[in-house]
Design an enzyme around this catalytic site. Structure first.
Site, short mmCIF file in Angstrom:
data_model
loop_
_atom_site.label_atom_id
_atom_site.label_comp_id
_atom_site.label_asym_id
_atom_site.label_seq_id
_atom_site.Cartn_x
_atom_site.Cartn_y
_atom_site.Cartn_z
N ASP A 1 0.98 -1.18 0.03
CA ASP A 1 0.13 0.11 -0.49
C ASP A 1 1.08 1.89 0.16
OD1 ASP A 1 -2.34 -1.56 0.03
OD2 ASP A 1 -2.45 -1.40 1.77
N LYS A 2 0.83 2.32 -0.43
CA LYS A 2 0.99 3.81 -0.21
C LYS A 2 1.49 3.88 0.41
CE LYS A 2 0.50 8.58 -1.37
NZ LYS A 2 -0.69 9.35 -0.90
#
Length: 340
Positions: free
Chosen positions: A149-150
């Site tokens: 995830d970012k």
């Protein structure tokens, strides 16, 4: 419906809602524009102020549309379908002719997508690796065999040729069940799981939202097997009844679903500190912490999750390679504050 026209060199469309038009503005525009833009892209344009309704700017995608309404939309310049290299610094842990292993920082998106067409890990890899990535794994995901995830930091591997890509992709698809692939994460969670070790076996699927996930019944149409093994490493502000305000845990994945650790830990009542999607109901727990922990927790900007270990078989040599990324400064500061 009017045809598109040019105004001051910028493309714009003026649309008139026909009889029977109803529902949300973003949904109506997506339908009327017939696939020119995704609903997410339309939503983003509305929120950016690029859409007017009956002559007035509107920034709420859920705004209702009615017959006879006039909608004006400033259209963005066409996106280049092929990502370009960008000089974005990479922390390289290992690199050879077949693959590259990096420590991804929190805040870096892995591959281009709606709202993130530039500034991604893919753009950085294209710049760093050059033409070797071309065509490996698809135009938008060259070399990518897994993702974080970012706002999750940690170790990632990317392939630099097709043979390496296939070999690594097969290992990740197998989830280490019959091979050497291993992934381990560190997370800081609210509370402390009752058992110091445990396994969460709970299928995941969409949560009525394109991006969020939720635990589903096994017979749900989109339910996918998800298994997380966890172990409590350290407890913070533990009480005589063996509960604690927070804990550092280590998670090892037997499957690799979107948001798996985040959803699984929330499912058993111990969401990750800083998780904006799955721990909203726990924000006030920071008030139970003494300073400086209270301040550090309240300003922590992301889910406290770090992919610290990755092991896999090298696609050319067959050697089992293991890499670790040190805990990032923000999580280290968080843990030190919780210890105080």
């Amino acid at each position: 419906m009017n045809d598109p026209f040019k105004e001051a060199g910028r493309p714009r469309k003026v649309l008139t809602a026909s009889d029977g038009a109803e529902g949300r503005l973003d949904a109506w525009l997506t339908s009327v524009l017939e696939g020119e833009f995704s609903r997410n892209r339309i939503k983003a344009l509305i929120e950016q102020g690029a859409v007017s309704l009956n002559g007035k700017p509107v920034t709420e995608p859920k705004k209702k549309i009615a017959a006879g309404d006039t909608v004006e939309i400033d259209l963005p310049e066409p996106e280049d379908p092929e990502p370009k290299g960008e000089d974005i610094p990479l922390e390289v842990l290992y690199e050879d002719e077949d693959l590259i292993v990096i420590a991804k920082p929190a805040g870096l998106v892995v591959h281009p997508g709606a709202g993130n067409w530039t500034g991604t890990l893919v753009n950085a890899l294209i710049h760093h690796c050059g033409a070797s990535l071309s065509g490996i794994g698809g135009v938008k995901r060259p070399g990518i065999v897994h993702r974080l995830d970012k706002d999750t930091s940690g170790v990632m591997v990317a392939a630099k040729n097709d043979i390496a890509h296939r070999h690594l992709a097969d290992q990740f698809a197998d989830h280490g069940r019959s091979g050497p692939l291993e992934r381990a994460y560190q997370a800081v969670v609210w509370g402390r799981p009752r058992g110091l070790k445990g396994t969460i076996d709970a299928p995941l699927g969409r949560a009525g939202d394109r991006t969020k996930r939720a635990v589903q019944k096994e017979d749900a149409s989109d339910a996918r097997e998800a298994i997380t093994h966890y172990e409590v490493i350290e407890r913070f502000h533990e009480k005589p009844d063996a509960t604690a305000l927070a804990a550092l845990i280590e998670c090892r994945l037997e499957t690799g679903r979107t948001h798996q650790i985040r959803v699984h830990m929330a499912h058993i009542g111990h969401p990750l500190i800083g998780d904006q999607d799955y721990s909203a109901g726990f924000k006030t727990k920071a008030n139970l912490l003494p300073e400086p922990a209270k301040t550090v927790v309240n300003r922590f900007p992301r889910q406290a999750l770090h992919a610290f270990l990755l092991a896999f078989e090298h696609p050319r040599t067959g050697e089992v390679m293991e890499f670790e990324a040190p805990m990032p400064d923000d999580m280290a500061e968080l843990i030190e504050a919780l210890k105080a």
